[in-house]
Design an enzyme around this catalytic site. Structure first.
Site, PDB file in Angstrom:
ATOM      1  N   HIS A 141       0.834  -1.202   0.000  1.00  0.00           N
ATOM      2  CA  HIS A 141       0.000   0.000   0.000  1.00  0.00           C
ATOM      3  C   HIS A 141       0.868   1.251   0.000  1.00  0.00           C
ATOM      4  O   HIS A 141       2.068   1.201   0.267  1.00  0.00           O
ATOM      5  CB  HIS A 141      -0.907   0.014   1.236  1.00  0.00           C
ATOM      6  CG  HIS A 141      -2.086  -0.910   1.137  1.00  0.00           C
ATOM      7  ND1 HIS A 141      -1.987  -2.260   1.388  1.00  0.00           N
ATOM      8  CD2 HIS A 141      -3.389  -0.685   0.790  1.00  0.00           C
ATOM      9  CE1 HIS A 141      -3.178  -2.820   1.210  1.00  0.00           C
ATOM     10  NE2 HIS A 141      -4.041  -1.894   0.845  1.00  0.00           N
ATOM     11  N   LYS A 183      -0.784   4.821   4.963  1.00  0.00           N
ATOM     12  CA  LYS A 183      -1.660   3.880   5.663  1.00  0.00           C
ATOM     13  C   LYS A 183      -1.146   3.700   7.091  1.00  0.00           C
ATOM     14  O   LYS A 183       0.046   3.518   7.303  1.00  0.00           O
ATOM     15  CB  LYS A 183      -1.652   2.540   4.920  1.00  0.00           C
ATOM     16  CG  LYS A 183      -2.657   1.527   5.422  1.00  0.00           C
ATOM     17  CD  LYS A 183      -2.734   0.351   4.435  1.00  0.00           C
ATOM     18  CE  LYS A 183      -3.654  -0.739   4.962  1.00  0.00           C
ATOM     19  NZ  LYS A 183      -5.014  -0.253   5.237  1.00  0.00           N
TER      20      LYS A 183
END
Lengths: 250, 250, 250, 250
Positions: B134, B138
């Site tokens: 990701h 995050k």
């Protein structure tokens, strides 16, 4: 009590792997290894209940019919089974209730799963293409597995009414877009160091799904052969293709 | 005749995507767009037969119950549905036969398919691990999707009696082997430029199967939302999870 | 006229590969194969001009010093060369002008190139992480190659004044973010069917660069060994690391 | 003191990204934004020392010559610079010592690095092929970047005397082996959801090296533009290609 297995074609490379795999399996006993010209009767003498045929195309039909005629289950990886030969075997099996035969062109579980998943997923995506990669000594392109995967995908998309993958290409003088099999673009890479690899690429708005299978050596076929041996007695008659043995309902 | 759709939560980012997607669908008509504090009655005034709820956790239950009470079908992407809220909704649906509701935490078809395929395949391989990747903003690791995928895999392998993935690691002073969720190793990569990506790696003797999903932007949820809208009236009662709508029998 | 090569450690697995590779090289002649306890004098008797040492850590220093003392060039893949042993060898080489020795911990060209490229590229990207993947019989994590690659990257970024890779992780109770080596996250995957694989992932706004190396078998070391043999006589003195022989100026 | 930058072509999509990037850079000040038909004199009025040209092919030459004539440095991403225009600009620069211009067809650092690495590595491997993947609205195949990468690889291999990649293909009726550019096979994949991606695959005995670049959005060009702005005053005269600014010596 362990299953008694005879390997026919034990002198070949795949057969040799099968000998090792059966020997290593705790629930199996290797009772016979037949090489070219060994008499098939030795299978019976050894008390085998299951036969693995990894011989050659011009011997496999005779081997399998011999096994079936004597009530033995058979798992077959040899190629050369025409529609006529399969039909004739089905007729023989109708006379021998309880005997099971599995004939599969591909025993690599990962490859069989990847093809089945690709066909299933392909109806949910706008675009799908295949890239297959092999060692540079391969003489044909695309690979048989890629062509079959494309056929499965083409059939699944047609059944679901999915339109052709979008493609605005107007200029491609050198053929960079590759082959088209049943509406699916297939690209063949040849590279020293590789064995046998395939990617199915599926694309929709903002997302991509990739299904990749890598086959590094012949050992990859053995879990599928062992799975076949363990299941074949519970599936009487002829099964064509390992996917028939996999629990793919999701 | 086209389906008449109201989008609730049209002021949010996902809601805005849904407005665009419904407008672009030939078989749908967007009849209402509700933002925070707009009266739900405007859904009825507009003659909607289907509601898409992409609002906020503290409003979604009220929105969906309103739709159901008025005989409208609902497709819901908002989070915040506890087991209690789901049970209470099921009771309401029991009193409104013919009304369908789909609540799904994830509408990306590719992601849902990849998780289902991973669970199914995992019983046929010795080893399975997950790598999720990701963007670096995050705040939690591993991702919720990776944790859920690991749970599905863990359950599938336990049911099939597959032993733990082999691992001879004796020395790992820095924790390079990552997290373990339900017996599955999960690795979290954070990299500028990425959005949301996941790989499930499955390995057996001589072969590897890789299932990768890349989510590039929010648009990836819309094919799943549209699929939900087209199917929801044929599936009365509550369905939880988009996989319930996918034809995954193989 | 072909180069006359002696392989020391010909009984080992790497040595056996070297015997095959030298035999297959058109510009080389294999004049001697030494196994454990064979007298080193047979190298001289055979008229070798070059020695490949793929023996064992406690024999390699003696073998190489013998070669150098007799004016032979040496290419060495055996581990166990401490800083002290290297320094002592350098002193010996100072007394034998024209003799070259190449000692390299890794002869896989692709691996050496990937590490060099990774270090070079890492100063131009915000984020960098490493994923290494090996068979599940490996006892340590992360791999030595991954740790060395992380060190090279860490040093390159420090020299260029690149800040740490961004990472907003606040919650990671199970250690999914993996190991940190010199500021670089390293993830170790273990999977049946794999051999030795490594990916360096570099990310910046809107883009990603991935450098992946796959090592499928021992044969991958041989092009590097042959390259070393062909170059070693032109590079007198001691070279440590195959990268010293590669033309990496871009 | 921060650098004073004017963006020409600020109304276009790339120009808009540059406006954002310069505004976000702590060491730069955006002093002017010119759209189509804005007078170039406003660059001077605003006190700019550097110009970024992201305009259109038929305006870029006039814009850059104006900047150079007034002693301003220029970083240029617009296409349309023929050999004649470049030569004419070189002549102008010869009369304005100390002024630097960087014209680059590609400002994505990862893409430029990947091409340079590919050319360098290609002389050490038996086999090399290229797979490029783009969205399905692209009208030409292969991509310009792939064709240029193939040319760089072809030239590097020819210079090093590397023979053609091995290929035993005898049967390829559908063209699955793709295009051949300067001896390098190039495959073009088109898939909804993708942006611009390229893989260079290099193979030797037992090993593979893969160099992959993913370009997800236009923002990927901005680190290269900012790098150009920071360096251009130290590199007087004309530089063609961002690789001239990268420290690629390894």
């Amino acid at each position: 009590m362990s299953m008694k297995v005879a390997v026919v074609g034990a002198g070949g490379r795949m057969g040799g792997e099968a000998v090792k795999a059966v020997n290593a399996a705790a629930d199996m006993e290797l009772v016979a290894q037949l090489r070219r010209d060994d008499p098939l009767e030795s299978i019976l003498d050894a008390g085998a209940t299951h036969v693995v045929d990894l011989s050659v195309p011009d011997a496999t039909e005779r081997n399998v019919r011999f096994a079936v005629a004597h009530g033995l289950h058979a798992v077959v990886g040899t190629t050369g089974w025409s529609a006529e030969k399969l039909e004739s075997l089905r007729e023989l099996l109708a006379t021998t209730p309880g005997v099971g035969v599995l004939i599969a062109p591909n025993f690599a579980l990962g490859s069989v799963l990847a093809s089945a998943f690709a066909a299933k997923a392909s109806r949910y995506f706008e675009s799908v293409e295949i890239v297959e990669l092999h060692h540079p000594d391969k003489v044909d392109a695309p690979s048989g597995t890629a062509a079959r995967t494309a056929e499965l995908i083409g059939a699944a998309r047609e059944e679901a009414g999915v339109p052709a993958s979008p493609d605005a290409t107007q200029s491609d003088p050198l053929g960079a877009r590759g082959a088209v099999v049943d509406g699916v673009h297939v690209h063949s890479v040849r590279l020293r160091g590789l064995v046998a690899h395939q990617e199915v690429l599926l694309g929709g708005p903002g997302e991509q799904l990739t299904l990749r299978h890598d086959s590094y050596d012949r050992a990859s076929f053995m879990p599928g052969v062992l799975l076949g041996l363990r299941e074949v007695s519970t599936r009487p008659g002829l099964t064509h293709g390992l996917d028939g043995y996999l629990d793919l309902g999701l």
